[in-house]
Design an enzyme around this catalytic site. Structure first.
Site, PDB file in Angstrom:
ATOM      1  N   LYS A 281      58.862  54.013  46.323  1.00  0.00           N
ATOM      2  CA  LYS A 281      57.337  54.393  46.104  1.00  0.00           C
ATOM      3  C   LYS A 281      57.102  54.675  47.905  1.00  0.00           C
ATOM      4  O   LYS A 281      57.930  54.976  48.256  1.00  0.00           O
ATOM      5  CB  LYS A 281      56.783  53.383  46.816  1.00  0.00           C
ATOM      6  N   GLU A 367      42.124  39.371  38.973  1.00  0.00           N
ATOM      7  CA  GLU A 367      41.102  39.045  39.879  1.00  0.00           C
ATOM      8  C   GLU A 367      39.778  37.700  39.452  1.00  0.00           C
ATOM      9  O   GLU A 367      39.153  36.892  39.660  1.00  0.00           O
ATOM     10  CB  GLU A 367      39.560  40.379  39.501  1.00  0.00           C
ATOM     11  N   ARG A 395      35.779  42.589  35.562  1.00  0.00           N
ATOM     12  CA  ARG A 395      36.300  41.748  34.805  1.00  0.00           C
ATOM     13  C   ARG A 395      36.859  40.591  35.068  1.00  0.00           C
ATOM     14  O   ARG A 395      37.376  39.874  34.714  1.00  0.00           O
ATOM     15  CB  ARG A 395      38.395  42.469  35.663  1.00  0.00           C
TER      16      ARG A 395
END
Length: 639
Positions: A281, A367, A395
């Site tokens: 990244k 979540e 969610r």
């Protein structure tokens, strides 16, 4: 003309030599750094997938072959290679979306930027190909962070069940989502990254064991005979293979030739294949690599050389105010703990984690687990604070309803990026919470209007131990303090009507006025300005901040009865929102006062700045005042 400028679509990549592909990768990185520095956006993730994306589009024939991106914040390179190279208005009104967008290109298949969904999409598309007898390929790119989500594993369970249904899963393994990936899966992938040491380990074991008296040779023979299990211990790709997935890798995700070779092998296999690519990244940009927090996952407009913001924030962010406040509460209350879903830093838990590392948990992009785990923590005698973006709590609605609320657990939810967030587009606006959560019994929802109220209401929330509480605040910087001039019930009065009151009557008990504004959270300033405009037209207004918008304060109905019109202004969806709840409360109290609501209609909002979207939605003082004037005029005319 640069090589990138000559690319109008994926097929233009085919004739390029290896040297030209490397040059193209360099050009893409330079463009990304310069373009994203001007507009802001997801820089680190895209710098990490340059070679991987080039290889994907050389091996597969998009759009006939469906290339799907999980989350989609790493799709900038994909956009560049599919004919979209004008990044001058990235994430701005009229410009390119920061995520895949069906409106932009036939190469964009899905645009939901919530993580862990891509494998479910891929499973469905692969099944459709099978039923329709199509030979097109389905390729799903998912990050190691998104693989921590339960939906990804539900999909893998189904994908693996059909061993002869072609589907290519590319795991973009950069050890990070927003922050370093955590959990058992992260450990597993980390082990796979060490597979190059497997043969060296075997050689070392053979040498040591064969020179160990008595037991060495028999032990080595047993281990060598159990080579599969031994290899799984050292490099457990068997975890995927035992599911029924062919495993290829790990592959250097920055070696175009190596990635192409792995993808071509996967393409030829008539069944589900997982290609494990190791990427970095922030690749190619030293400041990003030096940022250990999130590798420049998302940046604002900045100087690409110094990384200093071009337009520094005018004040502290709501996130930082919350971060300071929860750290202070944590120092006072050892029972207060914190949970987040792969967003420790973005939601403001950095200080809390630094001071109380044993009282904070990042559960990954999960979540649902975060909310159920919070219920368990509460049942165990603690007070958990679950901090997530407002859009992501959608969610975990079932878990909030059935695990937290049904069990009357004292859990506090803190929703960052609530309301209109703007530039991240449709799926990131946190506009549904006040509608969806109205049906949760016992839940209390607070919408602070300023920093002082956020600190105060957070303290009130964590004092509740027999029901869930929730605070919401927007993405923008915190504005000036909005002082109260009185109190009615639990509501703050922000503006009293200018008409004279009887001196013996305190507060608003005897006041008469034209309009009662119910200002939800940060809409308080817009309501006060609208009231000022109406005052110029001879109309008197009361402005109250309910502070806790669920449940509706019982004092609101008698207050409303002394006004000609009630106006509820919120930055959430009107359908089922605070306005609808206030209307129901007034009807239940048999208070016959006209009510008008200002909020967001049932539609997905395009990407644009928050202020632009609020203007388009009519949530500005001028629009609000104009509609209220018209409503009162109609009432006077008996319409």
């Amino acid at each position: 003309m640069t090589i990138l400028e000559s690319i109008r679509g994926p097929r233009d990549l085919r004739p390029l030599s290896g040297a030209e592909l490397d040059e193209l990768a360099d050009e893409i990185r330079e463009l990304l750094i310069q373009a994203v520095a001007r507009t802001g956006g997801h820089l680190g993730p895209n710098l990490g997938v340059v070679e991987l994306t080039i290889a994907l589009h050389r091996v597969f024939d998009s759009p006939a072959d469906r290339v799907l991106w999980d989350t989609g914040h790493q799709s900038y390179v994909h956009k560049l290679l599919t004919g979209r190279q004008d990044f001058s208005k990235l994430r701005s009104k009229g410009g390119l979306s920061g995520y895949p967008s069906r409106e932009e290109s036939v190469h964009d298949v899905i645009e939901n930027s919530h993580a862990s969904t891509v494998l479910g999409w891929a499973d469905g598309l692969a099944k459709a190909n099978e039923v329709l007898k199509k030979d097109d390929h389905v390729v799903a790119v998912i990050g190691d962070g998104a693989l921590t989500g339960g939906m990804a594993w539900e999909a893998l369970n189904n994908i693996a069940a059909a061993k002869d249904r072609p589907l290519v899963i590319v795991v973009n393994d950069n050890e990070r989502s927003y922050a370093p990936t955590i959990g058992g899966l992260a450990h597993h992938l980390a082990t796979l990254r060490t597979t190059d040491g497997y043969e060296r380990f075997l050689a070392w074991g053979k040498d040591v064991l064969q020179h160990t008296p008595v037991v060495g040779k028999p032990l080595y023979g047993s281990l060598h005979g159990a080579k599969k299990g031994f290899k799984d211990f050292i490099a457990p790709q068997g975890m995927f293979e035992d599911l029924g997935l062919k495993y290829v890798g790990p592959v250097d995700g920055h070696d175009i030739g190596a990635v192409e070779s792995a993808l071509r092998r996967a393409k030829r296999f008539h069944g589900p294949v997982l290609v494990h690519c190791l990427t970095q990244k922030g690749r190619g940009y030293r400041p990003a690599l030096a940022d250990e927090a999130d590798r420049f996952h998302a940046v604002g407009a900045m100087d690409p050389l110094t990384c200093e913001p071009i337009a520094p924030a005018a004040g502290p962010s709501w996130t930082s105010v919350f971060g300071d406040a929860i750290a202070e509460i944590g120092a006072e209350r050892p029972d207060v703990v914190a949970i987040t879903a792969a967003m420790l830093h973005p939601v403001g838990l950095t200080r809390f984690a630094e001071r109380f590392p044993d009282r904070v948990w990042d559960v990954g992009i999960a979540e649902q687990h975060a909310v159920v785990s919070a219920a368990g923590l509460a049942a165990g005698g603690l007070h958990p604070v679950v901090a997530v973006y407002a859009t992501f709590l959608n969610r975990a609605f079932d878990q909030l309803l059935m695990d937290v609320a049904l069990h009357r657990c004292g859990v506090t939810f803190v929703l960052d990026r609530a309301g209109v967030t703007g530039t991240d587009g449709a799926s990131h606006n946190g506009m549904w919470d006040m509608s969806i959560l109205q049906v949760v019994p016992g839940l209390r929802i607070a919408a602070p209007r300023d920093a002082e109220q956020l600190r105060a209401q957070l303290r009130e929330a964590v004092e509740v131990d027999d029901a869930p509480t929730l605070l919401r605040f927007p993405k923008e910087t915190v504005g000036a303090s909005v002082p109260a001039v009185g109190r009615v019930g639990g509501m703050d009065v922000l503006l009293r009507p200018e008409r004279p009151e009887r001196p013996e009557e305190a507060g608003l008990r005897g006041a008469e006025a034209d309009v009662l504004f119910v200002a939800v959270g940060v809409m308080a300033e817009a309501c006060l300005r609208a009231a000022d405009l109406l005052a110029g037209r001879g109309l008197s207004c009361t402005v109250v901040d309910p502070r806790w918008v669920k449940p509706v304060d019982p004092a609101l109905a008698p207050l409303a009865s002394r006004h000609r019109l009630v106006a509820v202004v919120e930055d959430g969806v009107r359908t089922g929102g605070v306005g609808a709840a206030v209307d129901q409360a007034l009807r239940d109290a048999e208070t016959d006062v006209p009510l008008t609501t200002f909020g967001i209609p049932e539609q997905f909002l395009p990407h644009a700045k928050r202020g632009e979207l609020l203007a388009d939605l009519g949530l500005t003082p001028v629009e609000i005042a104009g509609r209220i004037s018209a409503a009162l005029a109609r009432k006077e005319n008996g319409q």
